[in-house]
Design an enzyme around this catalytic site. Sequence first.
Site, PDB file in Angstrom:
ATOM      1  N   TRP A 167      10.637  56.914   6.974  1.00 48.05           N
ATOM      2  CA  TRP A 167      10.855  58.198   7.654  1.00 48.05           C
ATOM      3  C   TRP A 167       9.530  58.916   7.930  1.00 48.05           C
ATOM      4  O   TRP A 167       9.396  59.599   8.943  1.00 48.05           O
ATOM      5  CB  TRP A 167      11.820  59.085   6.857  1.00 48.05           C
ATOM      6  CG  TRP A 167      11.287  59.584   5.532  1.00 48.05           C
ATOM      7  CD1 TRP A 167      11.365  58.952   4.326  1.00 48.05           C
ATOM      8  CD2 TRP A 167      10.591  60.816   5.287  1.00 48.05           C
ATOM      9  NE1 TRP A 167      10.770  59.709   3.348  1.00 48.05           N
ATOM     10  CE2 TRP A 167      10.287  60.857   3.900  1.00 48.05           C
ATOM     11  CE3 TRP A 167      10.201  61.893   6.079  1.00 48.05           C
ATOM     12  CZ2 TRP A 167       9.609  61.927   3.311  1.00 48.05           C
ATOM     13  CZ3 TRP A 167       9.529  62.966   5.496  1.00 48.05           C
ATOM     14  CH2 TRP A 167       9.230  62.967   4.134  1.00 48.05           C
ATOM     15  N   TYR A 261       3.737  66.163  -8.349  1.00 51.05           N
ATOM     16  CA  TYR A 261       3.438  64.986  -9.137  1.00 51.05           C
ATOM     17  C   TYR A 261       4.488  64.924 -10.235  1.00 51.05           C
ATOM     18  O   TYR A 261       4.610  65.895 -10.985  1.00 51.05           O
ATOM     19  CB  TYR A 261       2.032  65.033  -9.734  1.00 51.05           C
ATOM     20  CG  TYR A 261       1.661  63.668 -10.253  1.00 51.05           C
ATOM     21  CD1 TYR A 261       1.298  62.660  -9.375  1.00 51.05           C
ATOM     22  CD2 TYR A 261       1.748  63.371 -11.614  1.00 51.05           C
ATOM     23  CE1 TYR A 261       1.005  61.384  -9.837  1.00 51.05           C
ATOM     24  CE2 TYR A 261       1.455  62.093 -12.073  1.00 51.05           C
ATOM     25  CZ  TYR A 261       1.081  61.113 -11.179  1.00 51.05           C
ATOM     26  OH  TYR A 261       0.806  59.848 -11.621  1.00 51.05           O
ATOM     27  N   SER A 264       8.596  62.028  -4.792  1.00 52.60           N
ATOM     28  CA  SER A 264       9.623  60.987  -4.600  1.00 52.60           C
ATOM     29  C   SER A 264       9.106  59.931  -3.632  1.00 52.60           C
ATOM     30  O   SER A 264       9.498  58.777  -3.708  1.00 52.60           O
ATOM     31  CB  SER A 264      10.901  61.583  -4.006  1.00 52.60           C
ATOM     32  OG  SER A 264      11.503  62.462  -4.903  1.00 52.60           O
ATOM     33  N   HIS A 267       3.512  58.736  -0.148  1.00 55.12           N
ATOM     34  CA  HIS A 267       2.615  58.857   1.005  1.00 55.12           C
ATOM     35  C   HIS A 267       2.181  60.315   0.909  1.00 55.12           C
ATOM     36  O   HIS A 267       3.050  61.209   0.930  1.00 55.12           O
ATOM     37  CB  HIS A 267       3.359  58.580   2.316  1.00 55.12           C
ATOM     38  CG  HIS A 267       2.523  58.851   3.524  1.00 55.12           C
ATOM     39  ND1 HIS A 267       1.975  57.843   4.298  1.00 55.12           N
ATOM     40  CD2 HIS A 267       2.115  60.016   4.089  1.00 55.12           C
ATOM     41  CE1 HIS A 267       1.268  58.374   5.283  1.00 55.12           C
ATOM     42  NE2 HIS A 267       1.348  59.699   5.172  1.00 55.12           N
ATOM     43  N   HIS A 269       1.597  64.010   0.873  1.00 50.68           N
ATOM     44  CA  HIS A 269       2.154  65.112   1.656  1.00 50.68           C
ATOM     45  C   HIS A 269       2.041  66.402   0.856  1.00 50.68           C
ATOM     46  O   HIS A 269       1.921  66.382  -0.370  1.00 50.68           O
ATOM     47  CB  HIS A 269       3.611  64.829   2.040  1.00 50.68           C
ATOM     48  CG  HIS A 269       4.491  64.556   0.867  1.00 50.68           C
ATOM     49  ND1 HIS A 269       4.656  63.294   0.330  1.00 50.68           N
ATOM     50  CD2 HIS A 269       5.246  65.379   0.108  1.00 50.68           C
ATOM     51  CE1 HIS A 269       5.477  63.354  -0.695  1.00 50.68           C
ATOM     52  NE2 HIS A 269       5.847  64.619  -0.866  1.00 50.68           N
ATOM     53  N   HIS A 271       3.611  70.425   0.368  1.00 50.13           N
ATOM     54  CA  HIS A 271       4.762  71.306   0.597  1.00 50.13           C
ATOM     55  C   HIS A 271       4.272  72.716   0.926  1.00 50.13           C
ATOM     56  O   HIS A 271       3.367  73.230   0.268  1.00 50.13           O
ATOM     57  CB  HIS A 271       5.632  71.383  -0.660  1.00 50.13           C
ATOM     58  CG  HIS A 271       6.130  70.039  -1.121  1.00 50.13           C
ATOM     59  ND1 HIS A 271       7.443  69.655  -1.007  1.00 50.13           N
ATOM     60  CD2 HIS A 271       5.498  68.976  -1.676  1.00 50.13           C
ATOM     61  CE1 HIS A 271       7.596  68.427  -1.485  1.00 50.13           C
ATOM     62  NE2 HIS A 271       6.418  67.996  -1.900  1.00 50.13           N
TER      63      HIS A 271
HETATM   64  P1  M7G Z   1       8.559  64.712  -2.590  1.00 44.34           P
HETATM   65  O1  M7G Z   1       7.665  65.534  -3.416  1.00 44.34           O
HETATM   66  O2  M7G Z   1       8.097  63.299  -2.310  1.00 44.34           O
HETATM   67  O3  M7G Z   1       9.979  64.562  -3.227  1.00 44.34           O
HETATM   68  O4  M7G Z   1       8.758  65.501  -1.244  1.00 44.34           O
HETATM   69  P2  M7G Z   1      11.256  65.493  -3.412  1.00 44.34           P
HETATM   70  O5  M7G Z   1      12.193  65.132  -2.262  1.00 44.34           O
HETATM   71  O6  M7G Z   1      11.825  65.020  -4.709  1.00 44.34           O
HETATM   72  O7  M7G Z   1      10.796  66.898  -3.411  1.00 44.34           O
HETATM   73  C1  M7G Z   1       9.258  64.935  -0.077  1.00 44.34           C
HETATM   74  C2  M7G Z   1       9.712  66.054   0.826  1.00 44.34           C
HETATM   75  O8  M7G Z   1      10.068  65.495   2.071  1.00 44.34           O
HETATM   76  C3  M7G Z   1      10.942  66.794   0.303  1.00 44.34           C
HETATM   77  O9  M7G Z   1      10.708  68.195   0.331  1.00 44.34           O
HETATM   78  C4  M7G Z   1      12.056  66.348   1.239  1.00 44.34           C
HETATM   79  O10 M7G Z   1      13.031  67.363   1.450  1.00 44.34           O
HETATM   80  C5  M7G Z   1      11.317  66.030   2.511  1.00 44.34           C
HETATM   81  N1  M7G Z   1      11.962  65.001   3.335  1.00 44.34           N
HETATM   82  C6  M7G Z   1      12.532  63.862   2.876  1.00 44.34           C
HETATM   83  N2  M7G Z   1      12.993  63.142   3.937  1.00 44.34           N
HETATM   84  C7  M7G Z   1      13.643  61.841   3.816  1.00 44.34           C
HETATM   85  C8  M7G Z   1      12.691  63.831   5.082  1.00 44.34           C
HETATM   86  C9  M7G Z   1      12.903  63.563   6.473  1.00 44.34           C
HETATM   87  O11 M7G Z   1      13.459  62.549   6.902  1.00 44.34           O
HETATM   88  N3  M7G Z   1      12.415  64.522   7.334  1.00 44.34           N
HETATM   89  C10 M7G Z   1      11.797  65.671   6.890  1.00 44.34           C
HETATM   90  N4  M7G Z   1      11.385  66.544   7.809  1.00 44.34           N
HETATM   91  N5  M7G Z   1      11.599  65.930   5.579  1.00 44.34           N
HETATM   92  C11 M7G Z   1      12.039  65.015   4.683  1.00 44.34           C
END
Ligand code: M7G
Length: 329
Positions: A167, A261, A264, A267, A269, A271
Site C-alpha cells: 500500500w 516504535y 506496524s 517503511h 513514515h 505521523h
Molecule cells: P504504523 O506506525 O506502521 O502502525 O502506522 P499502526 O497502524 O499500528 O499505527 C501506519 C499508519 O498508516 C497508520 O496510522 C495507518 O492508519 C496508516 N495506514 C495504513 N494503511 C494500510 C493505509 C493506507 O492504505 N492508506 C493510508 N492513507 N494510510 C494507511
Amino acid sequence: MAEGPLPKRKREEEEEEDGEAAHHDGAAAAATTAPFPLAELRLRRVLRESARDKAVFLHGEVTSPSGEGTDAVIILEKTPFQEEKVSDLLKKHMKLELQMRNDIYSTYHLYPPPELSEIKTTVVYPATEKHLQKYLRQEVHLIRETWEDYKNITLPFIQSQSFSIQWVYNILEKKAEADRIIHENPDPRDGFVLVPDFKWNQNQLDDLYLIALVHRREVKSLRDLTAEHLPLLRNILQEGKEAVAKRFGVPGSQLRIYLHYQPSYYHLHVHFTALGYDAPGSSVERAHLLADVIDNLAMDSMYYQKRALTFALRADELLFKKFQEVGRV
Ligand code: M7G
C-alpha cells in the site's frame, strides 16, 4: 459467534515468498473501484470493541460463489461532530424520543437522517492472520529492547514476518490515493509524500491525521536512522508543517509529529496528528517526537543503534514469545 470451516486467509508468508506476484496484486487492487460486498459478509466474531473510541473491530468472512470463505477485518467507527452540520442535525432529525426527565434535566434518543449519521468503515480484505491479531484485544507487556536484542531477535523477526507494504509503494508510485496527496517532495533520497492517514475521514479537523511516507525504501524504522537521514527528517518536519498549515489552517504548534516504535509497517513514515486529539498510538511507550529524534541524531549519529527502546507487545504475539524464550521478559 458460530465457528464455520477454517476460511482461506491471505498469508503473509505467501506475500514474502511471492514478492513480485504480491506487487502486481496490490497494484491491481489499488485500481479496483467495486465496493466491498458488506451485506454478504458473515460475521465470525467481534475482535475488539471500544466504548471510548466508539468503534468496533470485526472479523468477517466473504464466501465466493464456489463456497470458499476469505477473511476480512471491518472497523466501524462513529465520527466526531462537524460543527457546520450541527444545526442541520437539530432541524432535520427524524425522531426525538424522551428517555428520562428530572427537574430541569432530560435526556433523549435523537435519530438523525442518514446523511448525518455516517459510520466510518475501514475494510482490510483479504485479511491475514496478522491483521486479525493486530485488532484482537489482548493483554500487553512492555519490552525493553537493547541494540543487541534488535539485531538478534527483532530484526530477523520483522524480516520474516512483517505486514506487506504494498500500500505504501502504491502511494509512492501514484497507483493509489494519488488524488489525496497533500504535499510531495520528489527527491528520491530526502523526499516524501504527505497523505491523509486512512484513520481520518477529513470531515473535521478535531481528529486530523496525516502520514508522511519517505521515498527511499531501505529505511525500516527508527532503529535504522543515523545523521545521514537528518536532511530527510528536517524536510518532513518543516515542509509537513507548512503543507498542513496551508491546506488545513492548523499551525505547527498544534501538531503532534512523531514516529512509532515498533511500527506496524516497516517503511519509514511519520505521523501528523492534531495536538488536541488523543490519537491511538500517541502514548509514551510508542510515539517518538520527530523534533526529539532529529536532536538526538544531531548529537549522536548512532543514537538509535546504541540505546534501548521500550515498546508494548501483546502476549500472544510471536515477537513477544521470542523475547520470552531468551529470558528478556
Ligand atoms: P504504523 O506506525 O506502521 O502502525 O502506522 P499502526 O497502524 O499500528 O499505527 C501506519 C499508519 O498508516 C497508520 O496510522 C495507518 O492508519 C496508516 N495506514 C495504513 N494503511 C494500510 C493505509 C493506507 O492504505 N492508506 C493510508 N492513507 N494510510 C494507511
